[in-house]
Design an enzyme around this catalytic site. Structure first.
Site, mmCIF file in Angstrom:
data_model
loop_
_atom_site.group_PDB
_atom_site.id
_atom_site.type_symbol
_atom_site.label_atom_id
_atom_site.label_comp_id
_atom_site.label_asym_id
_atom_site.label_seq_id
_atom_site.Cartn_x
_atom_site.Cartn_y
_atom_site.Cartn_z
ATOM 1 N N HIS A 1 20.441 -24.566 24.677
ATOM 2 C CA HIS A 1 20.567 -24.709 26.134
ATOM 3 C C HIS A 1 19.862 -25.982 26.585
ATOM 4 O O HIS A 1 18.821 -26.335 26.051
ATOM 5 C CB HIS A 1 19.948 -23.488 26.831
ATOM 6 C CG HIS A 1 20.331 -23.361 28.275
ATOM 7 N ND1 HIS A 1 19.832 -24.203 29.247
ATOM 8 C CD2 HIS A 1 21.168 -22.507 28.906
ATOM 9 C CE1 HIS A 1 20.354 -23.874 30.409
ATOM 10 N NE2 HIS A 1 21.171 -22.835 30.238
ATOM 11 N N THR B 1 27.269 -19.191 31.842
ATOM 12 C CA THR B 1 27.439 -18.173 30.793
ATOM 13 C C THR B 1 28.071 -16.904 31.339
ATOM 14 O O THR B 1 28.940 -16.293 30.707
ATOM 15 C CB THR B 1 26.068 -17.792 30.182
ATOM 16 O OG1 THR B 1 25.334 -18.969 29.931
ATOM 17 C CG2 THR B 1 26.238 -17.007 28.907
ATOM 18 N N GLU C 1 25.930 -20.708 23.003
ATOM 19 C CA GLU C 1 25.436 -21.387 24.198
ATOM 20 C C GLU C 1 25.841 -22.875 24.195
ATOM 21 O O GLU C 1 25.647 -23.575 23.187
ATOM 22 C CB GLU C 1 23.912 -21.235 24.281
ATOM 23 C CG GLU C 1 23.266 -21.926 25.460
ATOM 24 C CD GLU C 1 23.840 -21.479 26.802
ATOM 25 O OE1 GLU C 1 23.944 -20.272 27.030
ATOM 26 O OE2 GLU C 1 24.196 -22.354 27.619
ATOM 27 N N ASP D 1 30.413 -21.071 25.239
ATOM 28 C CA ASP D 1 30.535 -20.491 26.593
ATOM 29 C C ASP D 1 30.964 -21.537 27.629
ATOM 30 O O ASP D 1 31.730 -21.246 28.546
ATOM 31 C CB ASP D 1 29.266 -19.735 27.024
ATOM 32 C CG ASP D 1 28.013 -20.586 27.105
ATOM 33 O OD1 ASP D 1 28.036 -21.755 26.656
ATOM 34 O OD2 ASP D 1 26.990 -20.083 27.617
ATOM 35 N N HIS D 2 30.469 -22.781 27.486
ATOM 36 C CA HIS D 2 30.810 -23.852 28.439
ATOM 37 C C HIS D 2 30.240 -25.156 27.913
ATOM 38 O O HIS D 2 29.544 -25.154 26.892
ATOM 39 C CB HIS D 2 30.231 -23.551 29.840
ATOM 40 C CG HIS D 2 28.776 -23.178 29.786
ATOM 41 N ND1 HIS D 2 27.790 -24.094 29.579
ATOM 42 C CD2 HIS D 2 28.164 -21.966 29.862
ATOM 43 C CE1 HIS D 2 26.623 -23.482 29.545
ATOM 44 N NE2 HIS D 2 26.807 -22.180 29.708
HETATM 45 C C1 GP9 Z 1 20.367 -17.209 29.977
HETATM 46 C C2 GP9 Z 1 21.578 -17.820 29.359
HETATM 47 C C3 GP9 Z 1 21.828 -19.206 29.890
HETATM 48 O O1 GP9 Z 1 20.339 -15.840 30.037
HETATM 49 O O2 GP9 Z 1 22.659 -16.989 29.468
HETATM 50 O O3 GP9 Z 1 22.538 -19.214 31.036
HETATM 51 P P1 GP9 Z 1 23.374 -20.490 31.541
HETATM 52 O O4 GP9 Z 1 22.412 -21.393 32.259
HETATM 53 O O5 GP9 Z 1 23.981 -21.166 30.372
HETATM 54 O O6 GP9 Z 1 24.388 -19.910 32.436
HETATM 55 MN MN MN Z 2 25.413 -20.791 28.869
#
Ligand code: GP9
Ligand code: MN
Length: 613
Positions: A409, A293, A251, A468-469
């Protein structure tokens, strides 16, 4: 005083329009990082919002005298609300609200725990005038029993002329403006926030029609345009054939944390060590858009780009997709699993995973989740991975298992007892906390791999760890620049868009691969390693081991980066000298970008893969 009040009453419409107009110009100018490169940009910043504000506020003129004040106030509140909603959204995502984003709110729970972080005292400026205008309208209506309208013909002419002027100058500036509507920053800058919202609304209505209108001929035409140059086999073809594939979505993890120390302490000691025994790709850029994500997952599964707005998961979950799970199942006897501690419906994963060919999705309801083992969005990474391993006991091999982590996150919350490294000491708290949550995630990964080793589940697998980003948006980036001892610049911002990618095959010799590439390329690379010919299905992904240097990395807003050049913030950079050069040097790559994004959007919005065998 009476005179002033009389004047206000007589000119209430004009005064309100002017306040709203000025407010919009000031917010756009001061809050939305607009780059004013030429006099036309300044002119557009000023006239852009005027015509459309007049038009929208003018709707009340069409109604009866009694209803007019109410509609006038409602219009004023709605337009101000739109401005404020965009500001809050922009502060976090550095992006503007789209129709798709509003439609997917129920899938992602708004801005989640992040909202309070985003409010600032400046916001009073956007709200204060609403009270004033409501007061003036009521006061005037009480006194005169009407809201005086300006001369209709003059009013309409001024409004329409300024709208026409805005669009003409903007299109003269950039003829691609409307066909590359995904560059929202440029759109807002050129035609203004409210015109942009209307363009976006029209696009939102048009998109569903693309699917209805599409047929086999379109599919064949589009398929022909996809150049399969990126799927060349490498000498590593089949290196991990038949192995279990374990994917871990890290994340919000940016590449700058790898091998970086805070007060002499490594932030990610486990990943740093693992990188020495992996293919460590150190120049991979985040290509996600509003689907965050889910966009990253989508790119890896399908080798297509995310949509320009909203998440494919939410907008097109029922499409036919060719995906990593599907091709794995076709080539071997693979079973496909996804593990994620959030609600099954978050990002519409429950539906999307089915379309993509996942056999089983372990989501929140499959985990023991308590207050004690949760933080921020839900179950913490350590208990999540621990409980996941138990579920893996009975997995039939070979399998593909994807784990989507969550603790790191925004706004990066973590109790003291879980902090394996002290927070950093920059001037930006968000960044200081980020270090602790990234480090926690690293610890979770270390424990995960060592448990797999203990259970004999390590040797037969290929592991993919990818950020992921971005986690630190531009608003908070100063802290990272402080941490890294570098200045704040467009170029350094671009560098921070890199995410780590580690592909680990137990027993392999490590290698750092510096190829400039994007997340979308993970798809073709995995097919290569797993020994699956990638030219059997349509993909825009390029094998990282054979990638052509001339192929740019394409961002969803149309920006590009190559080995030598970068186009960002509407400027072309020579990466070697870090200098701004003539845009023409980047144009060739920008055109490739436009073509490729168009192809990807046509494939997804037209659901064209349903026609292709
Ligand atoms: C929540 C997680 C976070 O299920 O995948 O999502 P994001 O805000 O990073 O897209
Ligand atoms: Mn994410």
């Amino acid at each position: 005083m009476k005179k002033i009040l009389n004047f206000i009453s007589n000119n209430l419409v004009a005064i309100s329009v002017v306040i709203l107009w000025l407010k919009t110009v000031i917010v756009t100018w001061t809050q939305f990082d607009v780059s004013l490169n030429a006099w036309q940009d300044v002119l557009l910043l000023i006239i852009g919002p005027l015509g459309i504000i007049m038009l929208l506020m003018g709707i009340s003129f069409l109604l009866s005298k009694q209803v007019r004040p109410v509609v006038f106030i409602v219009g004023y509140v709605l337009i101000s609300g739109l401005l404020y909603a965009n500001l809050l959204y922009y502060r976090f995502y550095i992006d503007f609200v789209t129709v798709s984003v509003l439609l997917q709110l129920s899938n992602v729970g708004g801005l989640g725990p992040s909202t309070a972080e985003l409010i600032s005292p400046f916001d009073l400026f956007i709200i204060a005038d609403i009270g004033l205008v409501i007061y003036l309208v009521i006061h005037t209506y009480r006194k005169t029993k009407e809201i005086r309208m300006p001369k209709k013909r003059n009013y309409a002419t001024t409004s329409l002329v300024s709208i026409a002027l805005t669009f003409s100058i903007a299109l003269w500036n950039n003829p691609y403006l409307l066909t590359t509507g995904y560059d929202r920053e440029q759109l807002v800058q050129q035609i203004g926030l409210y015109n942009y919202q209307i363009v976006n609304l029209i696009d939102g209505i048009h998109a569903p029609l693309m699917k209805v209108a599409a047929d086999e001929k379109d599919a064949i035409k589009t398929a022909e345009n996809v150049q399969p140059d990126g799927v060349n086999r490498s000498e590593n073809f089949g290196l991990a054939k038949g192995k279990n594939l374990v994917l871990v979505s890290l994340e919000s993890t940016q590449n700058f944390v790898i091998n970086e120390k805070i007060n002499g302490e490594e932030i990610t000691p486990f990943l740093n060590e693992l990188a020495k025994e992996s293919y460590y790709f150190s120049n991979i850029y985040d290509q996600t858009a509003q689907g965050k994500t889910s966009d990253a997952e989508f790119m890896i599964d399908t080798g297509l780009y995310p949509l320009p707005s909203g998440s494919v998961n939410v907008r097109r979950p029922e499409n036919h997709f060719e995906s990593l799970p599907k091709v794995l199942k076709r080539t071997g006897d693979y079973k496909i699993f996804a593990f994620h501690g959030n609600d099954a419906s978050f990002w519409n994963r429950d539906q999307m995973y089915q379309s993509l060919g996942y056999d089983r999705y372990f989501s929140k309801k499959d985990y023991e989740v308590s207050e004690e083992n949760s933080v921020n969005y839900g179950i913490k990474d350590i208990p999540f991975l621990k409980q996941s391993i138990k579920k893996m006991d009975n997995l039939q091999e070979p399998y593909m298992a994807k784990f989507v982590l969550m603790t790191n996150h925004f706004p990066f919350l973590l109790e003291d007892k879980d902090q394996f490294i002290p927070p950093a000491e920059t001037s930006v708290d968000v960044v200081n906390r980020y270090i602790t949550t990234v480090s926690y995630q690293d610890k979770a990964l270390e424990q995960f791999i060592s448990s797999l080793k203990e259970k004999g589940m390590y040797e037969d697998s290929i592991f993919v760890f990818y950020g992921d980003h971005y986690g630190i948006s531009r608003k908070y980036e100063l802290g990272v620049h402080e941490l890294l001892g570098q200045e704040q610049s467009s170029f350094n911002h671009l560098e921070l868009q890199k995410i780590p990618l580690l592909i680990h095959i137990p027993g392999q010799k490590g290698e750092e691969i510096k190829t400039v590439a994007g997340e979308i390329d993970i798809h073709a690379t995995l097919l290569d390693l797993l020994g699956i010919p990638a030219d059997q299905h349509i993909t825009l992904s390029r094998n990282l081991f054979t990638r052509n240097e001339e192929q740019p990395v394409i961002f969803r807003n149309g920006d590009i980066v190559t080995e030598k050049y970068a186009y960002i913030d509407r400027k072309c950079y020579n990466k070697e000298s870090n200098e701004v050069i003539e845009t023409s040097a980047c144009e060739k790559y920008l055109e490739i970008g436009r073509q490729e994004l168009k192809l990807s959007d046509e494939l997804i919005l037209g659901d064209l893969l349903r026609f292709v065998e």
